[in-house]
Write a protein that holds these residues in place. Sequence first.
Motif, PDB file in Angstrom:
ATOM      1  N   ARG A  39     -79.764 -27.286  -0.668  1.00 22.49           N
ATOM      2  CA  ARG A  39     -80.024 -27.963  -1.932  1.00 22.49           C
ATOM      3  C   ARG A  39     -78.729 -28.014  -2.736  1.00 22.49           C
ATOM      4  O   ARG A  39     -77.820 -27.193  -2.544  1.00 22.49           O
ATOM      5  N   ASN A  40     -78.649 -28.971  -3.656  1.00 23.02           N
ATOM      6  CA  ASN A  40     -77.518 -29.030  -4.563  1.00 23.02           C
ATOM      7  C   ASN A  40     -77.495 -27.772  -5.422  1.00 23.02           C
ATOM      8  O   ASN A  40     -78.551 -27.211  -5.735  1.00 23.02           O
ATOM      9  N   PRO A  41     -76.310 -27.312  -5.825  1.00 20.29           N
ATOM     10  CA  PRO A  41     -76.257 -26.110  -6.667  1.00 20.29           C
ATOM     11  C   PRO A  41     -76.884 -26.361  -8.035  1.00 20.29           C
ATOM     12  O   PRO A  41     -76.856 -27.487  -8.551  1.00 20.29           O
ATOM     13  N   SER A  92     -75.811 -25.596 -10.818  1.00 23.98           N
ATOM     14  CA  SER A  92     -74.803 -26.019 -11.799  1.00 23.98           C
ATOM     15  C   SER A  92     -74.644 -27.533 -11.853  1.00 23.98           C
ATOM     16  O   SER A  92     -74.144 -28.067 -12.846  1.00 23.98           O
ATOM     17  N   SER A  93     -75.093 -28.214 -10.811  1.00 27.91           N
ATOM     18  CA  SER A  93     -74.958 -29.673 -10.783  1.00 27.91           C
ATOM     19  C   SER A  93     -76.195 -30.393 -11.299  1.00 27.91           C
ATOM     20  O   SER A  93     -76.190 -31.623 -11.398  1.00 27.91           O
ATOM     21  N   ILE A  94     -77.249 -29.637 -11.641  1.00 25.73           N
ATOM     22  CA  ILE A  94     -78.490 -30.304 -12.067  1.00 25.73           C
ATOM     23  C   ILE A  94     -79.102 -29.753 -13.350  1.00 25.73           C
ATOM     24  O   ILE A  94     -80.019 -30.349 -13.902  1.00 25.73           O
ATOM     25  N   PHE A 130     -78.221 -28.713 -17.138  1.00 25.32           N
ATOM     26  CA  PHE A 130     -77.179 -28.828 -18.150  1.00 25.32           C
ATOM     27  C   PHE A 130     -77.674 -28.341 -19.506  1.00 25.32           C
ATOM     28  O   PHE A 130     -78.869 -28.247 -19.762  1.00 25.32           O
ATOM     29  N   TRP A 148     -74.566 -33.870 -20.924  1.00 22.91           N
ATOM     30  CA  TRP A 148     -74.597 -34.145 -19.487  1.00 22.91           C
ATOM     31  C   TRP A 148     -73.344 -33.541 -18.819  1.00 22.91           C
ATOM     32  O   TRP A 148     -72.232 -33.726 -19.285  1.00 22.91           O
ATOM     33  N   GLY A 149     -73.577 -32.837 -17.737  1.00 23.13           N
ATOM     34  CA  GLY A 149     -72.472 -32.296 -16.964  1.00 23.13           C
ATOM     35  C   GLY A 149     -72.022 -30.902 -17.379  1.00 23.13           C
ATOM     36  O   GLY A 149     -71.232 -30.279 -16.685  1.00 23.13           O
ATOM     37  N   ASN A 150     -72.513 -30.400 -18.513  1.00 25.58           N
ATOM     38  CA  ASN A 150     -72.170 -29.072 -18.987  1.00 25.58           C
ATOM     39  C   ASN A 150     -73.211 -28.081 -18.454  1.00 25.58           C
ATOM     40  O   ASN A 150     -74.299 -27.963 -18.996  1.00 25.58           O
ATOM     41  N   SER A 151     -72.848 -27.370 -17.411  1.00 25.32           N
ATOM     42  CA  SER A 151     -73.809 -26.495 -16.735  1.00 25.32           C
ATOM     43  C   SER A 151     -74.331 -25.412 -17.658  1.00 25.32           C
ATOM     44  O   SER A 151     -73.586 -24.818 -18.437  1.00 25.32           O
TER      45      SER A 151
END
Length: 199
Positions: A180-182, A184-186, A188, A192-195
Motif C-alpha cells: 500500500r502507499n505510505p 504520509s502520502s495520503i 494530510f 494538501w501534501g503536508n503529512s
Amino acid sequence: MENPAITNHEIHPLIAQRWSPRAFDSKLVEPEKLAQLFEAARWASSCFNDQPWAFIVATKDDTVNYQKMLDCLVPFNASWAQVAPVLGLVIAQKNFKHNDKPNAWGEYDAGQAAATLVLQATALDLVAHQMGGFDADKAIATFNIPETAKPIAAIAIGYAGEPSNLPAELQERETAPRSRNPLSSIVFTGEWGNSATFI
C-alpha cells in the motif's frame, strides 16, 4: 491460501485478512452465508440513510444467469472469475428517493455497502474480488437495469482456491506480497501534501 496485510500500525484482524484473490474454489457458497453477506451490505451507512445500492447476483448453479453475468466481464477477468461460484454487480441509484434529486454520494455509498459485504465475507472465511473490468452497457441491457441506476462494479465471491489452478501468468501475482502507499502520502493536515504528524 491467506495473504494478510503487513501493517505499520495495528488494525483489526478482519481488515488485515481481507484481500482480493483471483484463485477461487468451485465449491458453492451456502445460501445462508450469501444471505449474511447482503444483510451486512444492507446495514452500511449512507447519506440521508437513502441506501442507494442494489445488487444483481448469479450463482453457478443458476447456469443461465451465471453465464450472462460472466459474459459482462472483460476477457481477462472472465478467465479467472469463471471458477468463482458467485458473480454479481454492484448498482448505485442515481437519485435520492425522498426528492428525486441527483445523489452525488450514491456511488460512494454503494461502495460502502460493497466494502461491508466484503468484510462480512472475510468473517465467514469467504473471499471476494471486486472488479472495474466489466461492460456496464452490456450489463444494463442484459439485466434490464433502469436508467435511474448505474452499475459501478462487478464482484466475484466464493471460497479461496489454490493459486496453482490459475493461468501461469497470474500465479506470481497471486502470491506476491501485498503493498500500500505510505500513510504520509495520503493523510494530510493543514494543507494538501503536508503529512499528518500522528502517522
